[in-house]
Design a protein around this motif. Structure first.
Motif, PDB file in Angstrom:
ATOM      1  N   PRO A 155       1.020  -1.184  -0.065  1.00 48.05           N
ATOM      2  CA  PRO A 155       0.075   0.283  -0.135  1.00 48.05           C
ATOM      3  C   PRO A 155       0.884   1.411   0.036  1.00 48.05           C
ATOM      4  N   ALA A 156       0.267   2.103  -0.751  1.00 48.84           N
ATOM      5  CA  ALA A 156       0.861   3.508  -0.786  1.00 48.84           C
ATOM      6  C   ALA A 156       0.121   4.721  -1.123  1.00 48.84           C
ATOM      7  N   GLY A 157      -0.597   4.968   0.300  1.00 51.91           N
ATOM      8  CA  GLY A 157      -1.678   5.924  -0.035  1.00 51.91           C
ATOM      9  C   GLY A 157      -3.136   5.447  -0.881  1.00 51.91           C
ATOM     10  N   ASP A 158      -3.226   6.062  -1.615  1.00 54.78           N
ATOM     11  CA  ASP A 158      -4.430   5.735  -2.597  1.00 54.78           C
ATOM     12  C   ASP A 158      -4.319   4.480  -3.475  1.00 54.78           C
ATOM     13  N   THR A 159      -3.082   3.942  -3.642  1.00 53.49           N
ATOM     14  CA  THR A 159      -2.605   3.023  -4.516  1.00 53.49           C
ATOM     15  C   THR A 159      -1.949   1.614  -3.783  1.00 53.49           C
ATOM     16  N   VAL A 160      -2.307   0.538  -4.192  1.00 54.14           N
ATOM     17  CA  VAL A 160      -1.905  -0.574  -3.689  1.00 54.14           C
ATOM     18  C   VAL A 160      -1.053  -1.480  -4.748  1.00 54.14           C
ATOM     19  N   SER A 161       0.216  -1.509  -4.949  1.00 51.43           N
ATOM     20  CA  SER A 161       0.903  -2.193  -5.968  1.00 51.43           C
ATOM     21  C   SER A 161       0.961  -3.688  -5.489  1.00 51.43           C
ATOM     22  N   LEU A 162       0.648  -4.726  -6.415  1.00 49.70           N
ATOM     23  CA  LEU A 162       0.352  -6.083  -6.105  1.00 49.70           C
ATOM     24  C   LEU A 162       1.180  -6.935  -7.252  1.00 49.70           C
ATOM     25  N   ARG A 163       1.489  -8.168  -6.687  1.00 55.06           N
ATOM     26  CA  ARG A 163       2.268  -9.067  -7.727  1.00 55.06           C
ATOM     27  C   ARG A 163       2.066 -10.350  -6.990  1.00 55.06           C
ATOM     28  N   ALA A 164       2.199 -11.103  -7.958  1.00 58.23           N
ATOM     29  CA  ALA A 164       2.351 -12.901  -7.637  1.00 58.23           C
ATOM     30  C   ALA A 164       3.796 -13.196  -8.119  1.00 58.23           C
ATOM     31  N   ASP A 165       4.419 -13.752  -7.212  1.00 60.79           N
ATOM     32  CA  ASP A 165       5.670 -14.320  -7.416  1.00 60.79           C
ATOM     33  C   ASP A 165       5.982 -15.879  -7.508  1.00 60.79           C
ATOM     34  N   GLY A 166       6.285 -16.263  -8.513  1.00 62.29           N
ATOM     35  CA  GLY A 166       6.353 -17.837  -8.505  1.00 62.29           C
ATOM     36  C   GLY A 166       7.485 -18.285  -7.573  1.00 62.29           C
ATOM     37  N   PRO A 167       7.225 -19.535  -7.512  1.00 62.64           N
ATOM     38  CA  PRO A 167       8.285 -20.371  -6.576  1.00 62.64           C
ATOM     39  C   PRO A 167       9.836 -19.884  -7.019  1.00 62.64           C
ATOM     40  N   ASP A 168       9.949 -19.467  -8.121  1.00 56.04           N
ATOM     41  CA  ASP A 168      11.554 -19.079  -8.606  1.00 56.04           C
ATOM     42  C   ASP A 168      11.789 -17.701  -8.379  1.00 56.04           C
ATOM     43  N   GLY A 169      10.792 -16.913  -7.793  1.00 52.69           N
ATOM     44  CA  GLY A 169      10.790 -15.650  -7.615  1.00 52.69           C
ATOM     45  C   GLY A 169      10.615 -14.693  -8.853  1.00 52.69           C
ATOM     46  N   VAL A 170      10.068 -15.041  -9.870  1.00 54.71           N
ATOM     47  CA  VAL A 170      10.001 -14.294 -11.094  1.00 54.71           C
ATOM     48  C   VAL A 170       8.440 -13.930 -10.744  1.00 54.71           C
ATOM     49  N   ILE A 171       7.947 -12.642 -11.120  1.00 49.73           N
ATOM     50  CA  ILE A 171       6.771 -12.082 -11.226  1.00 49.73           C
ATOM     51  C   ILE A 171       5.962 -12.921 -12.277  1.00 49.73           C
ATOM     52  N   ALA A 172       4.585 -13.359 -11.755  1.00 47.26           N
ATOM     53  CA  ALA A 172       3.914 -14.345 -12.683  1.00 47.26           C
ATOM     54  C   ALA A 172       2.829 -13.225 -13.084  1.00 47.26           C
ATOM     55  N   LEU A 173       2.366 -12.404 -12.271  1.00 48.12           N
ATOM     56  CA  LEU A 173       1.288 -11.445 -12.478  1.00 48.12           C
ATOM     57  C   LEU A 173       1.298 -10.161 -11.920  1.00 48.12           C
ATOM     58  N   GLN A 174       1.207  -9.085 -12.355  1.00 48.15           N
ATOM     59  CA  GLN A 174       1.443  -7.708 -11.754  1.00 48.15           C
ATOM     60  C   GLN A 174       0.183  -6.992 -11.742  1.00 48.15           C
ATOM     61  N   ALA A 175      -0.364  -6.139 -10.906  1.00 50.24           N
ATOM     62  CA  ALA A 175      -1.444  -5.379 -10.820  1.00 50.24           C
ATOM     63  C   ALA A 175      -1.432  -4.140  -9.803  1.00 50.24           C
ATOM     64  N   THR A 176      -2.258  -3.234 -10.245  1.00 46.56           N
ATOM     65  CA  THR A 176      -2.317  -1.939  -9.297  1.00 46.56           C
ATOM     66  C   THR A 176      -3.724  -1.977  -8.903  1.00 46.56           C
ATOM     67  N   ALA A 177      -3.900  -1.464  -7.636  1.00 42.55           N
ATOM     68  CA  ALA A 177      -5.522  -1.316  -7.427  1.00 42.55           C
ATOM     69  C   ALA A 177      -5.395   0.187  -6.750  1.00 42.55           C
TER      70      ALA A 177
END
Length: 289
Positions: A256-278
């Protein structure tokens, strides 16, 4: 005669009407270990749960070998064999209310053919407007990508340990199983065989295991963003970057950062599989049942 160009589908429209019934929302709550009883008539749908409604109803005779409906109709008849829901940009003007009738209007707004490292690609962008009582509730653009078959994908090589989360971040570890995937496929009437048919996923599409739905991961991330705030999500943007697989743990991270939440799903290898912003609506903007 030659086939019409795919760009001829730009401007194609469809309209669907449906009552936002209690059962799909209650079943989704049960799938996600939430309280099904909270999803009664008059309750607002959580962010992205509109994906459990307005589902395609292709008869069995119209299903292709991959489990998707055959090409054509509202979507352009792209012949490339692999297709995926690659991302979306969703604006929640007002919550969708359980129990009320709703209308979804769809329009194909763009079709692009490209060539990349993985071969030919076709990007189809569809825009949806969902209304209740004459009020626009949700506006969404979805990116559907069609592509050629690629080389087999290897099992991810897990890190010895996940790195520490950034300060102030919220983290949830998920180990997806076939039951979770089955329930999400059933709730979205999605028969794509990579989510339940292991021999098909391995031998036909080259995956090492059953594939976690990208929209499922997006729903989980949206839930994590909403979990620790009284504010509802007013806009959610996500982009898939790689697959996740059954029995391979992955990590959801929300910063969370103020009015925005940065989101991600990290795979077991540490690589980002899905990235999102709310983006969050102003305080007090959450509609109560």
């Amino acid at each position: 005669m030659s086939e019409p160009p795919l760009t001829d589908w730009i401007g194609a429209r469809e309209t669907c009407e449906e009552t936002i019934a209690e059962f799909p929302a209650q079943a989704a709550a049960a799938m996600l270990d939430s309280d099904p009883a909270a999803m009664r008539s008059g309750a607002p749908l959580p962010a992205l749960w509109h994906w459990f409604y307005f589902l395609p109803r292709a008869p069995r005779s119209a299903i292709d070998t991959d489990g998707h409906p055959k090409r054509g109709g509202f979507f352009p008849p792209v012949t490339l064999p692999r297709r995926m829901f690659a991302g979306a940009r969703t604006t929640f003007h007002e919550p969708i209310i359980v129990g009320d009738a709703a209308t979804r209007e769809g329009e194909i707004v763009d079709v692009k053919e490209k060539s990349g490292r993985s071969g030919k690609l076709v990007f189809v962008t569809v825009r949806y407007h969902i209304s209740q009582g004459g009020v626009l509730r949700v506006e969404e653009e979805q990116d559907i990508v069609y592509k050629e078959p690629g080389p087999p994908i290897r099992d991810p090589e897990p890190l010895p340990a996940q790195p520490d989360a950034p300060p102030g971040a919220r983290v949830r570890d998920i180990t997806p199983d076939s039951v979770l995937l089955f329930r999400f496929s059933a709730l979205t009437f999605n028969a794509h065989r990579i989510h339940y048919d292991l021999p098909y996923a391995r031998e036909e599409e080259g995956y090492p295991g059953l594939v976690v739905h990208g929209p499922l991961t997006a729903v989980l991330l949206a839930g994590l963003a909403e979990e620790h705030t009284a504010r509802r999500i007013s806009r959610f943007v996500f982009q898939g970057r790689g697959p996740l697989f059954v029995q391979h743990p992955f990590r959801l991270v929300a910063e969370p950062a103020g009015d925005t939440v940065s989101l991600r799903a990290d795979g077991p290898d540490g690589v980002i599989a899905l990235q999102a912003t709310a983006e969050l609506a102003p305080a007090g903007g959450r509609q109560q049942a």
